[in-house]
Scaffold this motif. Sequence first.
Motif, mmCIF file in Angstrom:
data_model
loop_
_atom_site.group_PDB
_atom_site.id
_atom_site.type_symbol
_atom_site.label_atom_id
_atom_site.label_comp_id
_atom_site.label_asym_id
_atom_site.label_seq_id
_atom_site.Cartn_x
_atom_site.Cartn_y
_atom_site.Cartn_z
ATOM 1 N N SER A 124 0.780 -1.275 -0.118
ATOM 2 C CA SER A 124 0.089 -0.086 0.041
ATOM 3 C C SER A 124 0.912 1.211 0.033
ATOM 4 C CB SER A 124 -1.130 -0.100 1.334
ATOM 5 O OG SER A 124 -0.187 0.406 2.460
ATOM 6 N N ARG A 255 -4.460 -10.806 -3.312
ATOM 7 C CA ARG A 255 -5.901 -10.369 -3.110
ATOM 8 C C ARG A 255 -6.306 -9.319 -1.820
ATOM 9 N NH1 ARG A 255 -8.026 -15.330 -3.423
ATOM 10 N NH2 ARG A 255 -7.846 -15.556 -1.011
ATOM 11 N N VAL A 258 -4.851 -5.809 -2.366
ATOM 12 C CA VAL A 258 -5.806 -4.997 -3.282
ATOM 13 C C VAL A 258 -7.170 -4.851 -2.616
ATOM 14 C CG1 VAL A 258 -7.299 -5.200 -5.489
ATOM 15 C CG2 VAL A 258 -5.103 -6.259 -5.509
#
Lengths: 497, 154
Positions: A124, A255, A258
């Motif tokens: 991130s 996953r 995201v």
Amino acid sequence: MFDPALLLAGFASIFSVKIFPFLLIGSILGIVVGAIPGLTATMAIALLIPFTFAMEPIAGIVMLLAIYASGIYAGGIASILIRTPGTPAAAATLLDGYPMAQKGEAGRAIGIATISSGIGGLFSALALTLFAPLLATVALRFSAPEYFALAVFGLSVTMGLSGKSLLRGFAAVLLGLSIGMIGVDPIGGFPRLNFGFAEVSGGFNFVAVMIGLFSLSEAFRQIEQMSILPPKPPAVRDVLPKIAEILGMWRIYLRSCVYGLVVGITPGVGAETSSFLSYAETKRRDKDPSRFGKGAPEGVAAAQSAENGSTGGDLLPMLTLGVPGDAATAVLMGALTIHNLQPGPMLFQERPDLTHQIFAGMISANVMFVVLGLLGARLFARIVQIDRRILAPLVCLLSLVGAYAIDNNPFDVWVTFVFGVIGWLMQRGGFPVSPVVLAIILGPMMESNLRRALIMGLGSPAIFLQRPIALFLLAVAAISLFAVLRRSRRERREAAA
Amino acid sequence: MLRRALAGDIVAALVLASGAAVILQQSTTWPAAADVAGNPVVFPRMVAAIMLAVAALLVGLKLPAPDPDEAGAEGARRIALAFLVTAALAAGLDTIGLVPGGFLYVLAMQRIAGAPLRLAAPFAIAAPIVIWLAFATALKVPLPWGRLMPALGW
């Protein structure tokens, strides 16, 4: 635009003697605060803002960023060891982390949690580094209608998701909006709603309000519910996870990262939402979902990586648009403004050096807590046992001293006390506190942009229908509120049945 | 259960309704604008109107109660004392100063929280001194020294 040379220069300044100690202190403080149930990263950031006044702005900001990143990670430690989430976001980690500890795998669970948080956080932070300058460039084209719509969108999502009742969330937003009106008119500059009191001629001191709502109110709650002391945590050994085990979970990480990023970017929601979403999806996709809840390492990995995966996303709208992603970033935004740095697209135009230092700081903070978390796991595991009868009063004192330190003004101590009581009352009554703070920040932005938009539209609100982005944001706000309303009705019907 | 939820919601509704009334009354005294676009009362009155509507809904809808309070009478006693002691420090911090005021405050709060004296005393002594040394001395953030310490020759 993103500039690799500026990023390298940012890293060089972060690792300089002037700033690095604050990164280290922030990371340690964040882990300590995150690991203690009842203390949150938001609380720690609010408490320490006044003490960054004397620092170089970037040193203070890096310290607060480190507290944020490591505080979110460390919430999982208490979840794993004593079945009590250190932070609200770590509740999903508890589901499989605690059963792992019960099976004698506390060290393994903490190791997986640490590496997973690091992967999510790093992803991130890198996404923030790459996308923030792009979004800031796009945001330069935003005008008053878009900013008004963005604020409405942020508040609508916050009020819908931060509590069990939409109406109570709405009431909290309205309280925040009315508090934000006290002081001066944002365009005309004339005094309003201050009843002649010089102390509130510029409105309530935002940091004093935040310390009251997030730190003092929580400490009051701890003192009120002091009868429950934490249980003894199990022994922590073999913390370093096997590389093959980590690599084997790459799909889960991809996953979760995201999920974390997307949830983080959405204004008003943060780590607690992303961790549960990611956990549920990982469980759903697993070949044997029945393993989950009984000590599946994948559950810990999914929850922790999504939790920290949202941190960069939370910072993205705050830095580029001036719209905080969650309560913690609202407090961070307050810290930036105190150092005369106004988040928004212009910050990227005027201070690209500083924005790249922030990116470098965020990336470094995510690496730092992994190193500290793995090296000091046994030590940090003992922190969850800290006696809250000693700790909560210390938080109270720090809150009041911090409020005083803002402006050397005893009035701010009263503001913190009053908002501490308000925050405590709100929590008791089931009213969420975060929407109040977001509304205090977004209220003046909403008002000034509504008025500017009306001027652009020659007094007609139809201007919002003629601007596609504004219209889209308002439509999404309406849809999200409608969805929350439907969900709460369904839940009430199910509960009644 | 329902009664408690309603009590909290009624208080919130009263706060919202009073706030809305103040905004509506005060907005009549604000400078008038030439047109609706620049009118400073548009947003505050809009918010006040919504506040009144939400206040009515809070009273009328009878929302489900929040999670039950487990602290009981003992918790109520502790929190009332904590408020009292905190208000006393807020009133006296500037006069007494951080070090003596902080000592008394932390000691009182730890006792209210139920910490034994032998455990509370060292922290009560150390905490204000550490805060003073870290912030007033090292970081140069001004903190209240008070009038008591100079009177004692410090």
